[in-house]
Design a protein around this motif. Sequence first.
Motif, PDB file in Angstrom:
ATOM      1  N   ARG A 150      -5.273   4.338  33.620  1.00  0.00           N
ATOM      2  CA  ARG A 150      -3.886   4.336  34.306  1.00  0.00           C
ATOM      3  C   ARG A 150      -2.941   5.057  33.188  1.00  0.00           C
ATOM      4  NH1 ARG A 150      -1.681   3.480  38.965  1.00  0.00           N
ATOM      5  NH2 ARG A 150       0.269   2.497  38.986  1.00  0.00           N
ATOM      6  N   LEU A 151      -2.254   6.113  33.561  1.00  0.00           N
ATOM      7  CA  LEU A 151      -1.218   6.868  32.845  1.00  0.00           C
ATOM      8  C   LEU A 151       0.157   6.377  32.892  1.00  0.00           C
ATOM      9  CD1 LEU A 151      -2.425  10.488  33.912  1.00  0.00           C
ATOM     10  CD2 LEU A 151      -3.205   8.831  31.966  1.00  0.00           C
ATOM     11  N   ALA A 152       0.822   6.503  31.939  1.00  0.00           N
ATOM     12  CA  ALA A 152       2.299   6.656  31.952  1.00  0.00           C
ATOM     13  C   ALA A 152       3.104   8.051  31.639  1.00  0.00           C
ATOM     14  CB  ALA A 152       2.926   5.792  30.831  1.00  0.00           C
ATOM     15  N   VAL A 153       3.636   8.636  32.707  1.00  0.00           N
ATOM     16  CA  VAL A 153       4.163   9.970  32.718  1.00  0.00           C
ATOM     17  C   VAL A 153       5.730  10.086  32.607  1.00  0.00           C
ATOM     18  CG1 VAL A 153       1.958  10.798  33.656  1.00  0.00           C
ATOM     19  CG2 VAL A 153       3.729  10.076  34.889  1.00  0.00           C
ATOM     20  N   ASP A 154       6.157  10.847  31.881  1.00  0.00           N
ATOM     21  CA  ASP A 154       7.482  11.227  31.837  1.00  0.00           C
ATOM     22  C   ASP A 154       7.692  12.814  32.408  1.00  0.00           C
ATOM     23  OD1 ASP A 154      10.163  11.650  31.549  1.00  0.00           O
ATOM     24  OD2 ASP A 154      10.146  11.026  29.453  1.00  0.00           O
ATOM     25  N   GLY A 155       7.935  12.884  33.516  1.00  0.00           N
ATOM     26  CA  GLY A 155       7.919  14.306  34.434  1.00  0.00           C
ATOM     27  C   GLY A 155       6.232  14.851  34.199  1.00  0.00           C
ATOM     28  N   ASP A 156       6.111  15.788  33.713  1.00  0.00           N
ATOM     29  CA  ASP A 156       4.637  16.263  33.611  1.00  0.00           C
ATOM     30  C   ASP A 156       3.976  15.878  32.297  1.00  0.00           C
ATOM     31  OD1 ASP A 156       4.745  17.667  35.887  1.00  0.00           O
ATOM     32  OD2 ASP A 156       5.429  19.277  34.944  1.00  0.00           O
ATOM     33  N   ALA A 157       4.602  15.125  31.549  1.00  0.00           N
ATOM     34  CA  ALA A 157       4.096  14.847  30.211  1.00  0.00           C
ATOM     35  C   ALA A 157       3.478  13.410  30.051  1.00  0.00           C
ATOM     36  CB  ALA A 157       4.976  14.890  29.031  1.00  0.00           C
ATOM     37  N   ILE A 158       2.187  13.357  29.694  1.00  0.00           N
ATOM     38  CA  ILE A 158       1.690  12.039  29.688  1.00  0.00           C
ATOM     39  C   ILE A 158       1.982  11.447  28.428  1.00  0.00           C
ATOM     40  CG2 ILE A 158      -0.560  10.758  29.217  1.00  0.00           C
ATOM     41  CD1 ILE A 158      -1.912  13.064  30.807  1.00  0.00           C
ATOM     42  N   ILE A 159       2.801  10.170  28.409  1.00  0.00           N
ATOM     43  CA  ILE A 159       3.351   9.448  27.428  1.00  0.00           C
ATOM     44  C   ILE A 159       2.530   8.125  27.026  1.00  0.00           C
ATOM     45  CG2 ILE A 159       5.668  10.470  27.615  1.00  0.00           C
ATOM     46  CD1 ILE A 159       6.500   7.742  28.983  1.00  0.00           C
ATOM     47  N   GLY A 160       1.487   7.736  27.725  1.00  0.00           N
ATOM     48  CA  GLY A 160       0.844   6.564  27.480  1.00  0.00           C
ATOM     49  C   GLY A 160      -0.421   6.418  28.344  1.00  0.00           C
ATOM     50  N   PHE A 161      -1.286   5.647  27.957  1.00  0.00           N
ATOM     51  CA  PHE A 161      -2.393   5.163  29.219  1.00  0.00           C
ATOM     52  C   PHE A 161      -3.266   4.093  28.708  1.00  0.00           C
ATOM     53  CE2 PHE A 161      -4.716   7.374  25.574  1.00  0.00           C
ATOM     54  CZ  PHE A 161      -6.182   6.818  25.749  1.00  0.00           C
ATOM     55  N   ALA A 162      -3.818   3.406  29.478  1.00  0.00           N
ATOM     56  CA  ALA A 162      -4.673   2.499  29.168  1.00  0.00           C
ATOM     57  C   ALA A 162      -6.074   2.579  29.916  1.00  0.00           C
ATOM     58  CB  ALA A 162      -4.060   0.858  29.729  1.00  0.00           C
ATOM     59  N   LYS A 163      -7.227   2.311  29.312  1.00  0.00           N
ATOM     60  CA  LYS A 163      -8.532   2.338  29.924  1.00  0.00           C
ATOM     61  C   LYS A 163      -9.268   1.160  29.895  1.00  0.00           C
ATOM     62  CE  LYS A 163     -12.099   4.332  27.782  1.00  0.00           C
ATOM     63  NZ  LYS A 163     -12.847   5.295  26.824  1.00  0.00           N
ATOM     64  N   ILE A 164      -9.731   0.511  30.937  1.00  0.00           N
ATOM     65  CA  ILE A 164     -10.650  -0.382  31.075  1.00  0.00           C
ATOM     66  C   ILE A 164     -11.855   0.008  31.641  1.00  0.00           C
ATOM     67  CG2 ILE A 164      -8.590  -1.920  31.242  1.00  0.00           C
ATOM     68  CD1 ILE A 164      -9.338  -2.235  34.245  1.00  0.00           C
ATOM     69  N   GLY A 165     -13.201  -0.994  31.274  1.00  0.00           N
ATOM     70  CA  GLY A 165     -14.324  -0.619  31.733  1.00  0.00           C
ATOM     71  C   GLY A 165     -15.276  -1.635  31.272  1.00  0.00           C
ATOM     72  N   PRO A 166     -16.483  -1.612  31.533  1.00  0.00           N
ATOM     73  CA  PRO A 166     -17.425  -2.810  30.908  1.00  0.00           C
ATOM     74  C   PRO A 166     -17.454  -2.942  29.542  1.00  0.00           C
ATOM     75  CG  PRO A 166     -18.563  -0.684  31.570  1.00  0.00           C
ATOM     76  CD  PRO A 166     -17.362  -0.579  31.979  1.00  0.00           C
ATOM     77  N   VAL A 167     -17.762  -4.190  29.163  1.00  0.00           N
ATOM     78  CA  VAL A 167     -17.374  -4.328  27.914  1.00  0.00           C
ATOM     79  C   VAL A 167     -18.791  -3.445  26.970  1.00  0.00           C
ATOM     80  CG1 VAL A 167     -17.882  -6.055  25.804  1.00  0.00           C
ATOM     81  CG2 VAL A 167     -16.684  -6.774  28.042  1.00  0.00           C
ATOM     82  N   GLY A 168     -18.330  -2.704  25.980  1.00  0.00           N
ATOM     83  CA  GLY A 168     -19.112  -2.064  25.251  1.00  0.00           C
ATOM     84  C   GLY A 168     -19.589  -2.318  23.868  1.00  0.00           C
ATOM     85  N   PHE A 169     -19.035  -3.420  23.299  1.00  0.00           N
ATOM     86  CA  PHE A 169     -19.399  -4.010  22.047  1.00  0.00           C
ATOM     87  C   PHE A 169     -20.761  -4.582  22.031  1.00  0.00           C
ATOM     88  CE2 PHE A 169     -14.465  -4.988  22.531  1.00  0.00           C
ATOM     89  CZ  PHE A 169     -14.258  -4.009  21.386  1.00  0.00           C
TER      90      PHE A 169
END
Length: 169
Positions: free
Chosen positions: A61-80
């Motif tokens: 999931r991205l946070a954008v301000d205009g065309d600029a990416i200003i944040g993101f979060a990534k989730i998925g299966p546990v990789g530890f």
Amino acid sequence: MTAYRDAVPGDGEALAVMAQAAFTDTFGHLYPPADLSAFLSEAFGPTGLPSQIGHPDFTIRLAVDGDAIIGFAKIGPVGFPGEWPEDAVELYQLYVASSHLGAGVGPVLMDWAIATARTRGARELILSVYVDNHRAKAFYARYGFVDIGRYDFPVGDTIDEDRIMRLSL
């Protein structure tokens, strides 16, 4: 004005640049240049984060301000390493550009990660955080995450102590 949307393959290069800058701004001073460069290349180079956009195991999931990416979060299966419940989900990254820290981007992305994990039927959300990243640890604690153990996080040849944290959903 900040908007939020799912990442698409065309976001790969800009997302990689944003992620590298966020990591370097926060942690770059901790590592020898060769270790930092190796980590950035592996984690955010073409076979890293950009290749996970659209992959069925990950949602970004991205946070954008205009065309600029200003944040993101990534989730998925546990990789530890180790045994993890099948219904656990990992929050791999939640990064916000230094220019937007404190602007509410992080909480929106965290709310998304929690809601998306619940929608997938997860009963736990797992993450790791650098042991001395007190701001992030306090942020996660406000959501109810608890420390459940140590994780050795490699950055090139440097091994950092991370703390694994879990939120029961």
